[in-house]
Design a protein around this motif. Structure first.
Motif, PDB file in Angstrom:
ATOM      1  N   TRP A  48       0.847  -1.182   0.000  1.00  0.00           N
ATOM      2  CA  TRP A  48       0.000   0.000   0.000  1.00  0.00           C
ATOM      3  C   TRP A  48       0.885   1.235   0.000  1.00  0.00           C
ATOM      4  CZ3 TRP A  48       0.135  -3.848   3.626  1.00  0.00           C
ATOM      5  CH2 TRP A  48       0.957  -3.611   4.739  1.00  0.00           C
ATOM      6  N   VAL A  49       0.389   2.306  -0.598  1.00  0.00           N
ATOM      7  CA  VAL A  49       1.057   3.611  -0.573  1.00  0.00           C
ATOM      8  C   VAL A  49      -0.033   4.666  -0.597  1.00  0.00           C
ATOM      9  CG1 VAL A  49       2.520   5.245  -1.823  1.00  0.00           C
ATOM     10  CG2 VAL A  49       3.152   2.826  -1.756  1.00  0.00           C
ATOM     11  N   VAL A  50       0.096   5.636   0.301  1.00  0.00           N
ATOM     12  CA  VAL A  50      -0.776   6.813   0.305  1.00  0.00           C
ATOM     13  C   VAL A  50       0.136   8.021   0.176  1.00  0.00           C
ATOM     14  CG1 VAL A  50      -2.334   8.221   1.704  1.00  0.00           C
ATOM     15  CG2 VAL A  50      -2.666   5.753   1.590  1.00  0.00           C
ATOM     16  N   GLY A  51      -0.212   8.922  -0.738  1.00  0.00           N
ATOM     17  CA  GLY A  51       0.595  10.118  -0.962  1.00  0.00           C
ATOM     18  C   GLY A  51       0.749  10.948   0.296  1.00  0.00           C
ATOM     19  N   THR A  52       1.877  11.620   0.398  1.00  0.00           N
ATOM     20  CA  THR A  52       2.218  12.396   1.591  1.00  0.00           C
ATOM     21  C   THR A  52       1.120  13.373   2.025  1.00  0.00           C
ATOM     22  OG1 THR A  52       4.549  12.204   0.960  1.00  0.00           O
ATOM     23  CG2 THR A  52       4.012  13.853   2.612  1.00  0.00           C
ATOM     24  N   PRO A  53       0.480  14.134   1.117  1.00  0.00           N
ATOM     25  CA  PRO A  53      -0.536  15.085   1.577  1.00  0.00           C
ATOM     26  C   PRO A  53      -1.747  14.433   2.254  1.00  0.00           C
ATOM     27  CG  PRO A  53       0.157  15.610  -0.661  1.00  0.00           C
ATOM     28  CD  PRO A  53       0.737  14.266  -0.325  1.00  0.00           C
ATOM     29  N   TRP A  54      -1.958  13.145   2.029  1.00  0.00           N
ATOM     30  CA  TRP A  54      -3.145  12.466   2.561  1.00  0.00           C
ATOM     31  C   TRP A  54      -2.817  11.502   3.699  1.00  0.00           C
ATOM     32  CZ3 TRP A  54      -1.856  12.858  -2.625  1.00  0.00           C
ATOM     33  CH2 TRP A  54      -2.579  13.816  -3.334  1.00  0.00           C
ATOM     34  N   GLN A  55      -1.554  11.458   4.093  1.00  0.00           N
ATOM     35  CA  GLN A  55      -1.177  10.575   5.193  1.00  0.00           C
ATOM     36  C   GLN A  55      -1.695  11.121   6.515  1.00  0.00           C
ATOM     37  OE1 GLN A  55       3.068   9.916   4.929  1.00  0.00           O
ATOM     38  NE2 GLN A  55       2.868   8.821   2.991  1.00  0.00           N
ATOM     39  N   GLY A  56      -1.832  10.224   7.486  1.00  0.00           N
ATOM     40  CA  GLY A  56      -2.300  10.619   8.807  1.00  0.00           C
ATOM     41  C   GLY A  56      -3.810  10.696   8.932  1.00  0.00           C
ATOM     42  N   ARG A  57      -4.539  10.277   7.911  1.00  0.00           N
ATOM     43  CA  ARG A  57      -6.003  10.315   7.943  1.00  0.00           C
ATOM     44  C   ARG A  57      -6.618   8.920   8.039  1.00  0.00           C
ATOM     45  NH1 ARG A  57      -7.255  14.742   3.195  1.00  0.00           N
ATOM     46  NH2 ARG A  57      -5.461  16.037   3.633  1.00  0.00           N
ATOM     47  N   GLY A  58      -5.785   7.893   8.102  1.00  0.00           N
ATOM     48  CA  GLY A  58      -6.284   6.534   8.209  1.00  0.00           C
ATOM     49  C   GLY A  58      -6.631   5.873   6.892  1.00  0.00           C
ATOM     50  N   TYR A  59      -6.321   6.522   5.767  1.00  0.00           N
ATOM     51  CA  TYR A  59      -6.663   5.941   4.467  1.00  0.00           C
ATOM     52  C   TYR A  59      -5.920   4.631   4.204  1.00  0.00           C
ATOM     53  CZ  TYR A  59      -8.946  10.345   3.056  1.00  0.00           C
ATOM     54  OH  TYR A  59      -9.760  11.440   2.952  1.00  0.00           O
ATOM     55  N   ALA A  60      -4.632   4.576   4.543  1.00  0.00           N
ATOM     56  CA  ALA A  60      -3.854   3.362   4.273  1.00  0.00           C
ATOM     57  C   ALA A  60      -4.392   2.188   5.083  1.00  0.00           C
ATOM     58  CB  ALA A  60      -2.375   3.595   4.560  1.00  0.00           C
ATOM     59  N   SER A  61      -4.669   2.397   6.363  1.00  0.00           N
ATOM     60  CA  SER A  61      -5.210   1.311   7.201  1.00  0.00           C
ATOM     61  C   SER A  61      -6.580   0.870   6.705  1.00  0.00           C
ATOM     62  CB  SER A  61      -5.300   1.757   8.664  1.00  0.00           C
ATOM     63  OG  SER A  61      -4.013   1.922   9.206  1.00  0.00           O
ATOM     64  N   GLU A  62      -7.409   1.828   6.365  1.00  0.00           N
ATOM     65  CA  GLU A  62      -8.741   1.516   5.852  1.00  0.00           C
ATOM     66  C   GLU A  62      -8.655   0.723   4.549  1.00  0.00           C
ATOM     67  OE1 GLU A  62     -12.417   4.098   4.027  1.00  0.00           O
ATOM     68  OE2 GLU A  62     -11.437   4.886   5.826  1.00  0.00           O
ATOM     69  N   ALA A  63      -7.768   1.145   3.659  1.00  0.00           N
ATOM     70  CA  ALA A  63      -7.623   0.458   2.376  1.00  0.00           C
ATOM     71  C   ALA A  63      -7.041  -0.940   2.559  1.00  0.00           C
ATOM     72  CB  ALA A  63      -6.742   1.279   1.442  1.00  0.00           C
ATOM     73  N   ALA A  64      -6.034  -1.099   3.420  1.00  0.00           N
ATOM     74  CA  ALA A  64      -5.409  -2.411   3.631  1.00  0.00           C
ATOM     75  C   ALA A  64      -6.385  -3.383   4.295  1.00  0.00           C
ATOM     76  CB  ALA A  64      -4.143  -2.267   4.459  1.00  0.00           C
ATOM     77  N   LYS A  65      -7.153  -2.897   5.243  1.00  0.00           N
ATOM     78  CA  LYS A  65      -8.163  -3.745   5.892  1.00  0.00           C
ATOM     79  C   LYS A  65      -9.237  -4.155   4.881  1.00  0.00           C
ATOM     80  CE  LYS A  65     -11.121  -3.838   9.960  1.00  0.00           C
ATOM     81  NZ  LYS A  65     -11.601  -3.086  11.128  1.00  0.00           N
ATOM     82  N   GLY A  66      -9.678  -3.213   4.062  1.00  0.00           N
ATOM     83  CA  GLY A  66     -10.652  -3.525   3.016  1.00  0.00           C
ATOM     84  C   GLY A  66     -10.081  -4.486   1.984  1.00  0.00           C
ATOM     85  N   LEU A  67      -8.797  -4.324   1.660  1.00  0.00           N
ATOM     86  CA  LEU A  67      -8.136  -5.215   0.707  1.00  0.00           C
ATOM     87  C   LEU A  67      -8.116  -6.640   1.247  1.00  0.00           C
ATOM     88  CD1 LEU A  67      -6.467  -5.758  -1.858  1.00  0.00           C
ATOM     89  CD2 LEU A  67      -4.430  -5.061  -0.552  1.00  0.00           C
ATOM     90  N   ALA A  68      -7.780  -6.807   2.518  1.00  0.00           N
ATOM     91  CA  ALA A  68      -7.740  -8.145   3.111  1.00  0.00           C
ATOM     92  C   ALA A  68      -9.110  -8.815   3.013  1.00  0.00           C
ATOM     93  CB  ALA A  68      -7.288  -8.051   4.570  1.00  0.00           C
ATOM     94  N   ALA A  69     -10.157  -8.090   3.372  1.00  0.00           N
ATOM     95  CA  ALA A  69     -11.510  -8.651   3.294  1.00  0.00           C
ATOM     96  C   ALA A  69     -11.898  -8.951   1.846  1.00  0.00           C
ATOM     97  CB  ALA A  69     -12.511  -7.683   3.931  1.00  0.00           C
ATOM     98  N   HIS A  70     -11.543  -8.055   0.943  1.00  0.00           N
ATOM     99  CA  HIS A  70     -11.887  -8.231  -0.468  1.00  0.00           C
ATOM    100  C   HIS A  70     -11.178  -9.445  -1.062  1.00  0.00           C
ATOM    101  CE1 HIS A  70     -13.152  -7.107  -4.470  1.00  0.00           C
ATOM    102  NE2 HIS A  70     -11.898  -7.101  -4.878  1.00  0.00           N
ATOM    103  N   LEU A  71      -9.912  -9.607  -0.747  1.00  0.00           N
ATOM    104  CA  LEU A  71      -9.164 -10.752  -1.271  1.00  0.00           C
ATOM    105  C   LEU A  71      -9.744 -12.070  -0.772  1.00  0.00           C
ATOM    106  CD1 LEU A  71      -5.523  -9.396  -1.043  1.00  0.00           C
ATOM    107  CD2 LEU A  71      -6.824  -9.856  -3.135  1.00  0.00           C
ATOM    108  N   ALA A  72     -10.205 -12.090   0.471  1.00  0.00           N
ATOM    109  CA  ALA A  72     -10.807 -13.315   1.012  1.00  0.00           C
ATOM    110  C   ALA A  72     -12.113 -13.643   0.308  1.00  0.00           C
ATOM    111  CB  ALA A  72     -11.039 -13.164   2.513  1.00  0.00           C
TER     112      ALA A  72
END
Length: 195
Positions: free
Chosen positions: A120-144
């Motif tokens: 996962w990668v989130v651009g610097t201006p958008w870091q610290g908002r929880g987007y990476a964690s939200e996307a990675a958690k969603g990715l794990a569920a989606h892959l399953a």
């Protein structure tokens, strides 16, 4: 009689999280993503440098064509923040409005059977908002659910605390294995129950 499992599609299915539309990668995203990935600080732990739009388009064309190995899928998605009214979880104001509709990063999975290596990668201006964690958690569920994946793996630089936190959010934990100076993180996901 043996069950024949159809091969996974080359293009991954899209999915959503609370604030993000996670869209299959297309070469047409290259210019916007080059701006997302433009900060040299993004490469402090992984190496490399910001890609030029033309180079990124060429990379996306290769990725979208798929792996030359028929038993492996290169699944890549971009992260788009939904409209301001749907971007819950952020403080109201200019920051949330500015991010609405923008691409903010990507997630990827190299899928081989029931195992996927994710990143996962989130651009610097958008870091610290929880987007990476939200996307990675969603990715794990989606892959399953969409990919039949049960095991997830990621490789993380030992000093990259933010990426380690994202891995934990996705259900991964550190192992004692290392590759190219990065610690291997692994975890199992539970496929959805089939009625």
């Amino acid at each position: 009689m043996p069950t024949i499992v159809p091969p996974l599609p080359i293009t991954p299915p899209p999915f959503t999280t609370a604030r993000l539309d996670v869209l299959p990668l297309e070469p047409s995203y290259a210019e916007e993503m080059a701006a997302v990935l433009a900060d040299p600080a993004l490469y402090g732990f992984t190496g490399g440098e910001p890609p030029a739009p033309a180079a990124l388009r060429a990379r996306y064309e290769r990725q979208c064509a798929g792996s030359p190995d028929p038993g492996e899928r290169w699944w890549n998605w971009v992260l788009r923040v939904r409209a301001a009214g749907e971007a819950g979880g952020e403080a109201p104001g200019e920051t949330a409005r500015r991010a609405a509709g923008e691409l903010v990063g990507y997630v990827q999975a190299t899928v081989r059977g029931a195992r996927a290596e994710i990143a996962w990668v989130v651009g610097t201006p958008w870091q610290g908002r929880g987007y990476a964690s939200e996307a990675a958690k969603g990715l794990a569920a989606h892959l399953a659910s969409a990919g039949g994946v049960w095991e997830l793996v990621a490789h993380i630089h030992p000093d990259h605390a933010a990426s380690a936190a994202v891995a934990v959010a996705a259900g991964l934990g550190p192992t004692e294995e290392w590759e190219d100076g990065e610690r291997r993180w692994a975890g199992n996901v539970t496929p959805p129950l089939v009625p």
